[in-house]
Design an enzyme around this catalytic site. Sequence first.
Site, PDB file in Angstrom:
ATOM      1  N   ASP A  68      56.893 -19.991   8.473  1.00 26.28           N
ATOM      2  CA  ASP A  68      57.371 -18.667   8.849  1.00 26.28           C
ATOM      3  C   ASP A  68      58.416 -18.835   9.945  1.00 26.28           C
ATOM      4  O   ASP A  68      58.571 -19.929  10.495  1.00 26.28           O
ATOM      5  CB  ASP A  68      56.228 -17.730   9.252  1.00 26.28           C
ATOM      6  CG  ASP A  68      55.501 -18.134  10.520  1.00 26.28           C
ATOM      7  OD1 ASP A  68      55.539 -19.335  10.868  1.00 26.28           O
ATOM      8  OD2 ASP A  68      54.878 -17.270  11.152  1.00 26.28           O
ATOM      9  N   TYR A  70      60.646 -18.958  13.385  1.00 19.93           N
ATOM     10  CA  TYR A  70      60.350 -19.209  14.799  1.00 19.93           C
ATOM     11  C   TYR A  70      60.057 -17.878  15.478  1.00 19.93           C
ATOM     12  O   TYR A  70      60.703 -16.860  15.193  1.00 19.93           O
ATOM     13  CB  TYR A  70      61.546 -19.868  15.490  1.00 19.93           C
ATOM     14  CG  TYR A  70      61.883 -21.252  14.976  1.00 19.93           C
ATOM     15  CD1 TYR A  70      60.936 -22.276  14.985  1.00 19.93           C
ATOM     16  CD2 TYR A  70      63.167 -21.552  14.514  1.00 19.93           C
ATOM     17  CE1 TYR A  70      61.259 -23.550  14.544  1.00 19.93           C
ATOM     18  CE2 TYR A  70      63.495 -22.820  14.065  1.00 19.93           C
ATOM     19  CZ  TYR A  70      62.537 -23.820  14.080  1.00 19.93           C
ATOM     20  OH  TYR A  70      62.855 -25.081  13.646  1.00 19.93           O
ATOM     21  N   PHE A  81      63.639 -23.795   9.636  1.00 21.44           N
ATOM     22  CA  PHE A  81      63.829 -24.887  10.597  1.00 21.44           C
ATOM     23  C   PHE A  81      65.117 -24.785  11.421  1.00 21.44           C
ATOM     24  O   PHE A  81      65.299 -25.507  12.397  1.00 21.44           O
ATOM     25  CB  PHE A  81      63.786 -26.264   9.906  1.00 21.44           C
ATOM     26  CG  PHE A  81      62.465 -26.577   9.273  1.00 21.44           C
ATOM     27  CD1 PHE A  81      61.363 -26.892  10.053  1.00 21.44           C
ATOM     28  CD2 PHE A  81      62.312 -26.540   7.903  1.00 21.44           C
ATOM     29  CE1 PHE A  81      60.128 -27.161   9.479  1.00 21.44           C
ATOM     30  CE2 PHE A  81      61.082 -26.812   7.313  1.00 21.44           C
ATOM     31  CZ  PHE A  81      59.989 -27.127   8.102  1.00 21.44           C
ATOM     32  N   HIS A 190      53.914 -32.657   7.885  1.00 26.09           N
ATOM     33  CA  HIS A 190      54.882 -31.762   8.530  1.00 26.09           C
ATOM     34  C   HIS A 190      55.569 -32.469   9.699  1.00 26.09           C
ATOM     35  O   HIS A 190      54.976 -33.330  10.353  1.00 26.09           O
ATOM     36  CB  HIS A 190      54.138 -30.514   9.037  1.00 26.09           C
ATOM     37  CG  HIS A 190      55.023 -29.370   9.367  1.00 26.09           C
ATOM     38  ND1 HIS A 190      55.609 -29.220  10.601  1.00 26.09           N
ATOM     39  CD2 HIS A 190      55.426 -28.316   8.614  1.00 26.09           C
ATOM     40  CE1 HIS A 190      56.338 -28.111  10.597  1.00 26.09           C
ATOM     41  NE2 HIS A 190      56.253 -27.551   9.411  1.00 26.09           N
TER      42      HIS A 190
END
Length: 226
Positions: A68, A70, A81, A190
């Site tokens: 989701d 930031y 990202f 991740h």
Amino acid sequence: MSEFLKDLFPKLWMDQLGEQTVISILNPIEHFLNNQKNKTLFPERSKLFHALNLTDFENTKIVILGQDPYHGEGQAQGLAFSVPNAVKFPPSLKNIFKELESDLNVQIPLSGDLTAWANQGVLLLNTVLSVEKAKANSHKSIGWLALTDLIIKTISDKKQNVVFVLWGKPAQLKAQLIDESKHCIVQSVHPSPLSSYRGFFGSCPFSQSNKYLEKTNQRPVDWSLI
């Protein structure tokens, strides 16, 4: 009054996904967002579909899935990202750039804005497209997953030879939507500092993706951002 979500949604994607299906998914999301007027939400409404606006269906050759947006002030810009120019790199992005440097021997960028990747056919798609300030995953249950699952499955069904980059378990669960007989899945843990040393570093996602693109007669991505 804010623009309706259906009017902000890119037409070329709407045509591929099915207009009535998209609208039926967006309506309850819009109702929820409109009832959050006293809360700060990210990204701004005009940027909710920024990834789809920058990377249209026809040009999509790599999909990088985020979770989701930031949830800090000034960070979210509608690309997984990515952060706007001059914004400090969040920890996951910092690790992505470390792996980029190691994988391709390119200099770590000065900016965290990944628009240049998006313009080359890299769909930087969060699976949830909005968030409340300072509350990670706060909008994970409002309907976005139905939309982004539809996007992933439609790309899988209608296109050939797309690279799907799946970092972490939530992204890897989306593998069930992807036909691996005609696409490439690149996956690892991740890039978050909580997991990056357990297999993200050294996973070479950028060179893996480009090798597959070259093998399928597609132009590789210039990941350098310099």
